[in-house]
Design a protein around this motif. Structure first.
Motif, mmCIF file in Angstrom:
data_model
loop_
_atom_site.group_PDB
_atom_site.id
_atom_site.type_symbol
_atom_site.label_atom_id
_atom_site.label_comp_id
_atom_site.label_asym_id
_atom_site.label_seq_id
_atom_site.Cartn_x
_atom_site.Cartn_y
_atom_site.Cartn_z
ATOM 1 N N TYR A 65 0.825 -1.217 0.000
ATOM 2 C CA TYR A 65 0.000 0.000 0.000
ATOM 3 C C TYR A 65 0.854 1.259 0.000
ATOM 4 C CZ TYR A 65 -3.791 3.203 1.280
ATOM 5 O OH TYR A 65 -4.709 4.239 1.288
ATOM 6 N N ALA A 108 -7.936 -3.283 -4.531
ATOM 7 C CA ALA A 108 -8.486 -2.467 -3.442
ATOM 8 C C ALA A 108 -7.443 -1.476 -2.926
ATOM 9 C CB ALA A 108 -8.971 -3.363 -2.307
ATOM 10 N N ASN A 109 -6.183 -1.904 -2.835
ATOM 11 C CA ASN A 109 -5.119 -0.988 -2.412
ATOM 12 C C ASN A 109 -5.015 0.203 -3.351
ATOM 13 O OD1 ASN A 109 -4.286 -2.421 -0.136
ATOM 14 N ND2 ASN A 109 -2.752 -3.605 -1.262
ATOM 15 N N GLU A 112 -8.230 2.394 -2.996
ATOM 16 C CA GLU A 112 -8.262 3.072 -1.703
ATOM 17 C C GLU A 112 -7.335 4.284 -1.688
ATOM 18 O OE1 GLU A 112 -9.585 2.946 1.783
ATOM 19 O OE2 GLU A 112 -11.117 2.521 0.283
ATOM 20 N N ASN A 113 -6.185 4.165 -2.334
ATOM 21 C CA ASN A 113 -5.286 5.309 -2.434
ATOM 22 C C ASN A 113 -5.939 6.458 -3.188
ATOM 23 O OD1 ASN A 113 -2.292 5.341 -1.494
ATOM 24 N ND2 ASN A 113 -2.647 3.197 -2.041
ATOM 25 N N ARG A 115 -9.215 6.938 -3.514
ATOM 26 C CA ARG A 115 -10.304 7.449 -2.684
ATOM 27 C C ARG A 115 -9.786 8.394 -1.609
ATOM 28 N NH1 ARG A 115 -12.349 7.049 2.058
ATOM 29 N NH2 ARG A 115 -10.789 5.528 2.718
ATOM 30 N N ALA A 116 -8.666 8.030 -0.982
ATOM 31 C CA ALA A 116 -8.113 8.866 0.080
ATOM 32 C C ALA A 116 -7.680 10.231 -0.446
ATOM 33 C CB ALA A 116 -6.932 8.155 0.739
ATOM 34 N N TYR A 171 -16.415 1.227 -6.235
ATOM 35 C CA TYR A 171 -15.740 2.506 -5.989
ATOM 36 C C TYR A 171 -16.294 3.608 -6.885
ATOM 37 C CZ TYR A 171 -12.364 0.983 -2.548
ATOM 38 O OH TYR A 171 -11.788 0.546 -1.374
ATOM 39 N N TYR A 175 -18.181 6.076 -4.259
ATOM 40 C CA TYR A 175 -17.316 7.221 -3.987
ATOM 41 C C TYR A 175 -17.190 8.167 -5.178
ATOM 42 C CZ TYR A 175 -16.040 4.093 -0.172
ATOM 43 O OH TYR A 175 -16.073 3.246 0.914
#
Length: 343
Positions: A65, A108-109, A112-113, A115-116, A171, A175
């Motif tokens: 990640y 997902a990693n 998620e990056n 999304r963050a 996602y 999001y």
């Protein structure tokens, strides 16, 4: 200048994607790879990479990640073509956990990056999530597969791509990340890995021609019927979809079949490849039990109606040219002294 990130840069599709973008856009191309990956498919780009001529390499791993975090924080690509995966269905039976880890958790990693960063400062690139036609698994004979066809996992790989597929949609819907998902049918041509059927047949013919293998081609299941398309046609579809997504013309998380429109029984593929060799008549075919899967996707025919309603696209490279280019690719590799394993 816009930036495009390609995960799986050193693979067949990733390297062809890089070639397409360098030739047809003015994007800066970032190729993501792990430091120990083979360079065979990107040696032709080495000079441009060394000169930083619109293409660079970033070392990262989907399962790390923090390495992805460094990548996105420093490069912030406008387009992401997520092509990296453990992509060999037969191999996935031997390494199911690694396949699931890389393809599902790795995706997902990555998401998620994104999304963050979107939550932090509004970063929202176009994200192409590459699924696979293998999500449909053991399809009913005579039925054309469309995007509403139920999934039926037929290998750890196909199950991992079902997870990847759902992540791409989730996602986008949850999001508002500009994702789209592609399910590409069998695709081939130069640089196709030798673990796939048509490529291992072409490789073995080239080895036989060079006197490096007995005149026997070893194969697995020959009962499959499937469409074939050239990878170079597929990456063009990826690019066109990314443009429509950027314009807001693709609903977030939307999925598309991308498949060839020429179908062959696998014995027909062997006959076509043998027809390109002067030794064809002296070569025999032998089924090798070690090449058989516990479950196989024997029938895969596709409906391309949906993708054609979003972009002006159809396969342009004839399958027979694709097969010939693939055989010549293996001949060239052997001439360069790159002798492939007999597997």
């Amino acid at each position: 200048m816009k930036k495009a990130l390609i995960t799986g840069f050193t693979g067949q599709v990733g390297s062809q994607m890089a070639d397409f973008l360098l030739e047809n856009t003015d994007y800066e191309v970032i190729g993501m790879m792990r430091w120990q990956e083979p360079m065979d498919n990107i040696y032709h780009l080495s000079d441009r990479i060394n000169k930083k001529d619109r293409i660079s390499v970033f070392y990262a791993d989907l399962n790390d990640y923090s390495s992805l975090q460094k990548l996105f924080e420093s490069k912030r690509p406008d387009f992401i073509f997520h092509l990296a995966a453990q992509s060999f269905p037969k191999t996935s039976f031997n390494i199911p956990i690694e396949t699931l880890q890389t393809n599902i958790i790795g995706t997902a990693n990555l998401l998620e990056n994104i999304r963050a960063l979107k939550q932090k400062d509004g970063y929202n690139p176009v994200v192409h999530v590459c699924s696979s036609s293998e999500v449909y698994g053991r399809a009913k004979v005579g039925v054309k597969l469309n995007e509403e066809t139920p999934f039926h996992g037929a290998s750890p790989y196909s199950i991992s791509k079902i997870g990847t597929d759902y992540l791409g949609r989730f996602y986008g819907e949850a999001y508002d990340i500009k994702t789209f998902v592609t399910r590409m049918g069998t695709h081939s041509g130069p640089r196709r890995s030798d673990v796939f059927f048509e490529s291992t047949v072409a490789k073995q013919i080239a080895l036989i021609e060079a006197g490096l293998q007995e005149p026997v081609i070893k194969v697995g299941n020959l009962s499959s019927v499937r469409t074939f398309q050239d990878c170079r046609d597929a990456v063009r579809a990826y690019y066109l979809l990314s443009l429509e997504s950027e314009k807001g013309n693709v609903p977030y998380g939307e999925a598309f079949n991308i498949a060839g429109e020429e179908a062959f029984k696998l014995p027909e593929v062997i006959e076509i490849l043998l027809s390109y060799s002067q030794m064809g008549g002296g070569i025999t075919i032998q089924v090798d039990e070690n090449r058989l899967r516990p479950i196989d996707a024997d029938y895969q025919m596709f409906d391309n109606t949906k993708i054609k309603s979003f972009i002006d696209w159809k396969p342009e490279i004839p399958a027979r040219k694709m097969f010939k280019d693939l055989l010549n690719h293996w001949r060239d590799e052997i001439k360069k002294g790159r002798i492939p394993l007999n597997r």
